[in-house]
Design a protein around this motif. Structure first.
Motif, PDB file in Angstrom:
ATOM      1  N   HIS A 151       0.819  -1.192  -0.069  1.00 30.19           N
ATOM      2  CA  HIS A 151      -0.160   0.022  -0.070  1.00 30.19           C
ATOM      3  C   HIS A 151       0.801   1.375  -0.086  1.00 30.19           C
ATOM      4  O   HIS A 151       0.633   2.147  -0.811  1.00 30.19           O
ATOM      5  CB  HIS A 151      -1.016  -0.009   1.169  1.00 30.19           C
ATOM      6  CG  HIS A 151      -1.912   1.067   1.426  1.00 30.19           C
ATOM      7  ND1 HIS A 151      -1.710   2.193   2.084  1.00 30.19           N
ATOM      8  CD2 HIS A 151      -3.096   1.159   0.454  1.00 30.19           C
ATOM      9  CE1 HIS A 151      -2.703   2.997   1.846  1.00 30.19           C
ATOM     10  NE2 HIS A 151      -3.538   2.411   1.047  1.00 30.19           N
ATOM     11  N   ARG A 152       2.022   1.281   0.806  1.00 28.94           N
ATOM     12  CA  ARG A 152       2.790   2.316   0.833  1.00 28.94           C
ATOM     13  C   ARG A 152       3.453   2.723  -0.362  1.00 28.94           C
ATOM     14  O   ARG A 152       3.806   3.766  -0.944  1.00 28.94           O
ATOM     15  CB  ARG A 152       3.831   2.320   1.852  1.00 28.94           C
ATOM     16  CG  ARG A 152       3.176   2.370   3.365  1.00 28.94           C
ATOM     17  CD  ARG A 152       4.559   2.536   4.422  1.00 28.94           C
ATOM     18  NE  ARG A 152       5.343   1.582   4.469  1.00 28.94           N
ATOM     19  CZ  ARG A 152       5.122   0.427   5.296  1.00 28.94           C
ATOM     20  NH1 ARG A 152       4.188   0.550   6.231  1.00 28.94           N
ATOM     21  NH2 ARG A 152       5.998  -0.493   5.393  1.00 28.94           N
ATOM     22  N   ASP A 153       3.824   1.415  -1.163  1.00 29.14           N
ATOM     23  CA  ASP A 153       4.595   1.548  -2.469  1.00 29.14           C
ATOM     24  C   ASP A 153       3.594   1.932  -3.650  1.00 29.14           C
ATOM     25  O   ASP A 153       3.957   2.850  -4.381  1.00 29.14           O
ATOM     26  CB  ASP A 153       4.954   0.175  -2.821  1.00 29.14           C
ATOM     27  CG  ASP A 153       5.657   0.003  -4.151  1.00 29.14           C
ATOM     28  OD1 ASP A 153       6.917   1.002  -4.258  1.00 29.14           O
ATOM     29  OD2 ASP A 153       5.196  -0.479  -5.087  1.00 29.14           O
ATOM     30  N   LEU A 154       2.302   1.670  -3.294  1.00 30.38           N
ATOM     31  CA  LEU A 154       1.466   2.034  -4.553  1.00 30.38           C
ATOM     32  C   LEU A 154       1.132   3.620  -4.080  1.00 30.38           C
ATOM     33  O   LEU A 154       1.005   4.280  -5.296  1.00 30.38           O
ATOM     34  CB  LEU A 154      -0.035   1.514  -4.276  1.00 30.38           C
ATOM     35  CG  LEU A 154       0.261  -0.098  -4.700  1.00 30.38           C
ATOM     36  CD1 LEU A 154      -1.069  -0.885  -4.366  1.00 30.38           C
ATOM     37  CD2 LEU A 154       0.381  -0.362  -6.179  1.00 30.38           C
ATOM     38  N   ALA A 155       1.199   4.079  -3.025  1.00 29.27           N
ATOM     39  CA  ALA A 155       1.033   5.435  -2.921  1.00 29.27           C
ATOM     40  C   ALA A 155       1.807   6.456  -3.353  1.00 29.27           C
ATOM     41  O   ALA A 155       1.700   7.303  -4.067  1.00 29.27           O
ATOM     42  CB  ALA A 155       0.912   5.785  -1.161  1.00 29.27           C
ATOM     43  N   ARG A 156       3.462   5.853  -3.271  1.00 32.33           N
ATOM     44  CA  ARG A 156       4.540   6.562  -4.170  1.00 32.33           C
ATOM     45  C   ARG A 156       4.168   6.321  -5.514  1.00 32.33           C
ATOM     46  O   ARG A 156       4.276   7.488  -6.348  1.00 32.33           O
ATOM     47  CB  ARG A 156       5.896   5.583  -3.562  1.00 32.33           C
ATOM     48  CG  ARG A 156       6.219   5.962  -2.324  1.00 32.33           C
ATOM     49  CD  ARG A 156       7.590   5.561  -1.980  1.00 32.33           C
ATOM     50  NE  ARG A 156       7.748   3.970  -2.060  1.00 32.33           N
ATOM     51  CZ  ARG A 156       7.628   3.318  -1.138  1.00 32.33           C
ATOM     52  NH1 ARG A 156       7.256   3.919   0.142  1.00 32.33           N
ATOM     53  NH2 ARG A 156       8.089   2.118  -1.209  1.00 32.33           N
TER      54      ARG A 156
END
Length: 364
Positions: free
Chosen positions: A12-17
């Motif tokens: 989820h954090r990677d997708l936010a980036r």
């Protein structure tokens, strides 16, 4: 417990980036796919945060309840409610961790076709088409009739409709709701052609295809697609029956055939036919991938035989009955006016229970 959560939170954090990068939004198809996955994992993140907070409150209360005196008694009195809240949060997290259908967030191409019953089946297919159009309207979805073949009495022999949603939440996606509509629908009523007042049974078939986001998701070799053009038939504008505007596409490797003639322009008909062809190929690919999964996509139409029914619409009793879930209600008039929410919710609930059971068996 919940061993997979850390990995999903990291994703989820990677997708936010990724969503903050302009390059992602330069590719509309990729942006939609990343946005859908981000929204799906957002539910996991929120449920995990709620569970973590509830467990912390419960554990603190357990520790403080051991204190002597009135303070300990006060925390001990709160403990049952906090334990229940932690259990509820854990169940919520467990449910959002159920693997979702990867197509849930997609738009769809919905096909309706009259089956057994002749003119009455075509009239019923028309009723179903109007029902889905009204349901889509109630959800704020956009619809586009790609093709429609009317019958002599105002019914629909067959029709194809593109249904597009708004937003990226997969749980609110068009396919997430309409995928349960695939199958044979049976109607029991007195046809307008019946002079003796006898109740007849006929059927119509519904097929729900997830629509392809971008053409390169399902690449097509032009050498593998046979294109035929012919003159349109049926009611339409002045050029409908005088020009070769209708298009028939045949995908040679699979034998899938798609015909379009609604538009006056051959180019428009070809574009619509390509959309349907890509969706059918995507569906075929998904079915092949899920061939080992006994619970995957077995509700779709195989034939138009009445016995392969998923739902019955009984007009004399104003009753709707879904044979997969056991759902029954005497509000057929409202359902045909687009009020499908309760029927679809019963299918979604059963699907979730089965996925939850399968998840439990897998972890046993």
């Amino acid at each position: 417990m919940f061993d997979s959560v850390d990995r999903l939170i990291a994703e989820h954090r990677d997708l936010a980036r990724q969503l903050s990068a302009p390059a992602v939004h330069a590719d509309a198809g990729r942006a939609r796919r990343v946005g859908r996955r981000y929204a799906e994992l957002g539910q996991v993140v929120a449920a995990h945060e709620a569970w973590t907070a509830a467990v912390a409150d419960r554990d603190d209360a357990r520790e403080l309840a051991a204190l002597p005196g009135e303070d300990g008694e006060a925390f001990a009195a709160e403990l049952p409610a906090l334990e229940a809240a932690a259990d509820e949060a854990a169940e919520r997290l467990r449910r959002v961790l159920i693997p979702r259908d990867p197509d849930d967030g997609r738009d769809v191409i919905l096909e309706v076709k009259g089956g057994e019953g002749g003119e009455e089946a075509a009239l019923f297919a028309g009723d179903l088409l109007r029902m889905y159009l009204r349901y889509a309207e109630s959800r704020g979805w956009r619809t586009e009739v790609l093709s429609s073949t009317p019958s002599d009495l105002g019914g629909v022999k067959d029709a194809q409709v593109a249904v597009r949603g708004s937003g990226t939440d997969p749980s609110q996606g068009v396919y997430a709701a309409l995928k349960y509509e695939g199958g044979v629908h049976r109607v029991q009523r007195v046809p307008v052609t019946e002079s003796q007042g006898r109740i007849h049974t006929s059927a119509a078939g519904v097929l729900v295809l997830p629509e392809v986001d971008e053409p390169d998701e399902v690449p097509l070799d032009p050498n593998e697609v046979k294109v035929d053009v012919f003159r349109s038939s049926g009611p339409g504008g002045q050029s409908v029956n005088t020009t070769d505007s209708a298009v028939r596409l045949t995908h040679l490797p699979t034998g899938i055939v798609v015909s379009m003639q609604n538009e006056k322009s051959q180019i428009q008909n070809r574009e619509a036919a390509m959309r349907v062809l890509r969706s059918r190929l995507l569906q075929r690919r998904r079915e092949e991938q899920d061939a080992q999964d006994a619970a995957a996509r077995h509700a779709q139409v195989r034939t138009m035989d009445r016995s392969e029914r998923i739902r019955t619409y009984n007009f004399p009793e104003n009753r709707i009955a879904d044979h997969r879930t056991g759902y029954k209600a005497h509000n057929l008039d409202a359902v045909l006016d687009g009020d499908l929410s309760a029927v679809i919710a019963s299918c979604a609930a059963l699907d979730e229970e089965r996925r939850l059971a399968a998840l439990g068996e897998g972890s046993a």
